[in-house]
Design a protein around this motif. Structure first.
Motif: not given
Ligand code: SF4
Length: 315
Positions: A226-230
């Motif tokens: 989820d962080i990488e998607l940000l």
């Protein structure tokens, strides 16, 4: 005399480079320590360590760091940067290494006389005022063993100074937000290539922080993916659903790789343009109106397809 050994936290920013230089000039044997997390990496530190010719050890504390970022005991700075907690976490690790307690590659049996950082009194209003510096020292259990060479003369003498392992007269008395003295020193030391302060940390970026705040709100148990998607694309929110529209081919590729079970991927069949990912954090099926919005956004961000009436989508 036995060689004095210091473990220096090196982010690769100017302050930590100067702190290392100052101690190195006292013939103290330096090992640099840097950290990587989901929000910053070790690249700047690697460049700096090479230039300074000091060995560098890197600790990946991503999971532990994310847990702290979600709920920092001492709160956030201007953006989502919990600098006090972040420093405490790093220094706790440094303390274990200093004491030789933690297996640490080739340094397994090595002990250090003290830990040093590039912190400057008053440089950052929240995390580097006198109270915060004291707090960080106390919470990391490094009382007396944490040296801040750039501001040392304005702080209480540390144990290595009292023992004569470090010459206090050769330490500095820099304070405040002006970087003038640091830039003069950089010139004196002939340093050319150094990044802006906190430049490598996404948690100080206002736009990224906005995205992260929203993510914590809708998905408190978010993880690395989820962080990488940000870090990718244009972001649009619909309650607990996120629509992420790729901005170029490279991002489209990364978005495709990041997609996980339950995500919907949308692209145009007959025009080139973005790849769009739709993720519902409630883990339920994405609603039809949201899918329609995602399609409209996909078309809008394609210069070729924006005003066309014959666009076909795949999902
Ligand atoms: S700027 Fe980022 S890496 Fe530096 S202390 Fe703050 S949160 Fe940690």
């Amino acid at each position: 005399m036995k060689k004095v050994k210091a473990l220096v936290l090196l982010s690769g920013g100017l302050d930590s480079i100067l702190a290392t230089k100052i101690l190195k000039n006292q013939r103290i044997r330096i090992t640099a320590l840097s950290f990587k997390s989901y929000f910053f990496n070790e690249k700047q530190a690697q460049r700096a360590a090479k230039e300074l010719r000091v060995p560098l050890r890197i600790i990946d504390f991503s999971k532990e760091h994310l847990k702290m970022v979600k709920k920092p005991k001492y709160g956030y700075g201007k953006n989502m940067n919990p600098c006090i907690d972040c420093h405490i976490l790093m220094l706790k690790k440094a303390k274990e290494i200093m004491e030789g307690k933690k297996p640490f590659g080739k340094l397994r049996a090595t002990k250090f006389h003290f830990v040093a950082t590039g912190e400057v009194l008053g440089e950052r209003p929240m995390s580097q005022n006198k109270k915060a510096l004291d707090l960080i020292e106390k919470e990391s259990s490094l009382r007396g063993y944490l040296l801040r060479p750039l501001s040392a003369k304005l702080l209480k003498p540390t144990i290595p100074e009292k023992l004569g392992l470090v010459d206090r007269n050769k330490l500095l008395d820099i304070s405040g937000r002006s970087r003038k003295k640091q830039l003069e020193l950089a010139k004196k030391f002939k340093l050319k290539d150094f990044p802006a302060p906190a430049g490598g940390c996404l948690l100080t970026d206002p736009e990224f922080s906005k995205r992260l705040r929203k993510l914590f709100e809708i998905s408190p148990d978010c993880r690395r993916n989820d962080i990488e998607l940000l870090k990718l694309g244009r972001h649009f929110s619909e309650n607990t659903t996120k629509i992420v529209v790729g901005r170029n081919e490279d991002e489209n590729g990364k978005i495709k790789k990041i997609a996980q079970k339950g995500d919907v991927l949308i692209e145009m069949e007959n025009y080139s343009g973005p790849l769009t990912l739709v993720r519902n954090y409630q883990k339920t099926k994405v609603s039809k109106p949201i899918l329609e919005r995602a399609k409209k956004l996909t078309q809008y961000y394609s210069t070729k397809a924006r005003n066309k009436k014959d666009v076909k989508f795949t999902q």
